[in-house]
Scaffold this active site. Sequence first.
Site, short mmCIF file in Angstrom:
data_model
loop_
_atom_site.label_atom_id
_atom_site.label_comp_id
_atom_site.label_asym_id
_atom_site.label_seq_id
_atom_site.Cartn_x
_atom_site.Cartn_y
_atom_site.Cartn_z
N PRO A 46 0.79 -1.17 0.03
CA PRO A 46 0.04 0.05 0.16
C PRO A 46 0.76 1.33 0.02
O PRO A 46 0.34 2.49 -0.35
CB PRO A 46 -0.85 0.09 1.22
CG PRO A 46 0.03 -1.08 2.13
CD PRO A 46 0.62 -2.07 1.14
N GLU B 171 2.57 -8.52 8.86
CA GLU B 171 2.43 -6.92 8.94
C GLU B 171 3.32 -6.21 7.85
O GLU B 171 3.09 -5.06 7.50
CB GLU B 171 3.04 -6.50 10.48
CG GLU B 171 2.20 -6.72 11.57
CD GLU B 171 0.91 -5.89 11.02
OE1 GLU B 171 0.81 -4.43 10.89
OE2 GLU B 171 -0.17 -6.44 11.02
N ARG C 252 -4.40 -7.99 -20.63
CA ARG C 252 -5.31 -7.45 -21.49
C ARG C 252 -4.69 -6.68 -22.68
O ARG C 252 -5.37 -6.49 -23.70
CB ARG C 252 -6.30 -6.84 -20.85
CG ARG C 252 -7.33 -7.30 -20.01
CD ARG C 252 -8.25 -6.30 -19.46
NE ARG C 252 -9.49 -5.78 -20.15
CZ ARG C 252 -10.31 -6.44 -20.61
NH1 ARG C 252 -10.48 -7.69 -20.37
NH2 ARG C 252 -11.03 -5.91 -21.64
N ASP D 146 -11.44 0.08 -23.67
CA ASP D 146 -11.88 -0.12 -22.52
C ASP D 146 -11.86 1.26 -21.71
O ASP D 146 -11.39 2.14 -22.21
CB ASP D 146 -10.77 -0.84 -21.52
CG ASP D 146 -10.76 -2.48 -21.91
OD1 ASP D 146 -12.13 -2.86 -22.25
OD2 ASP D 146 -9.99 -3.14 -21.41
N1 ADE Z 1 -0.73 -5.16 0.03
C1 ADE Z 1 -1.94 -4.71 0.80
N2 ADE Z 1 -2.30 -3.76 0.65
C2 ADE Z 1 -2.00 -3.55 -0.74
C3 ADE Z 1 -2.61 -2.52 -1.75
N3 ADE Z 1 -3.45 -1.80 -1.42
N4 ADE Z 1 -1.92 -2.47 -2.71
C4 ADE Z 1 -1.09 -3.59 -3.25
N5 ADE Z 1 -0.53 -4.59 -2.35
C5 ADE Z 1 -1.17 -4.40 -0.96
#
Ligand code: ADE
Length: 226
Positions: free
Chosen positions: A87, A114, A152, A167
């Site tokens: 993330p 984690e 794709r 798309d």
């Molecule tokens: N792993 C945990 N959350 C994630 C996300 N939002 N994007 C990519 N990998 C992740």
Amino acid sequence: MRYDVITLFPEIIEGYCSQSITKRGAQKGVIEINTHNPREFSLDKHKRVDDTPYGGGEGMVLACQPIFDCFENIEKKENHEFIMLTPQGEKFNQKLAVELSKKEQIILLCGHYEGFDERIRLGLKPREISIGDYVLTGGELGALVLIDSISRNLENYLGKDLSAHNDSFSEGLNGLLEYPHYTKPREYRGMAVPEVLLNGNHKEIENFRKEESLKRTKTRRPDLLS
Ligand code: ADE
């Protein structure tokens, strides 16, 4: 395109990729998907891949050794990209999907628990990608999102009658959202198919679709217009 997915849960990747268009893409030889489980590389006698964090705190941290050894065991093509799903990475979008579709090999590193020992970032220098501003339990869903959307854009991946060109977000639509689609019957529960789609005038149909695309983007995603 060859995908190599480093994951503690290969069945998640294999399950999705053994269905539908991903399956056909692999059968046609347009894509190849391999999974690699770091647990098989763990030198720990109990095959552990994670440990408690230095400095204390909750959860477990993925350790360096199984990940480094697993990554180093993968045969690399010259034109490859190594991606960590996190993330904290750059936000994934269609433009990035098109850019990555030019590669010959994509190695995807999925985390769980984690997080990763920071030295995995420092030592292996992956490109870090996030699929959105929310936290998932692992990187597998992110890896699948990338595999699906990148593939794709590969030649001969979609069937003859399908194309990624129109798309949503694509070049064919100038980055706009896709126009609405209709199929038979002409009327359903009082809702009729727009007349213009029935008249066979290709120019008018094209204009209608362009206008609908623009209208949709204006109301739903005005940020895309700028
Ligand atoms: N792993 C945990 N959350 C994630 C996300 N939002 N994007 C990519 N990998 C992740």
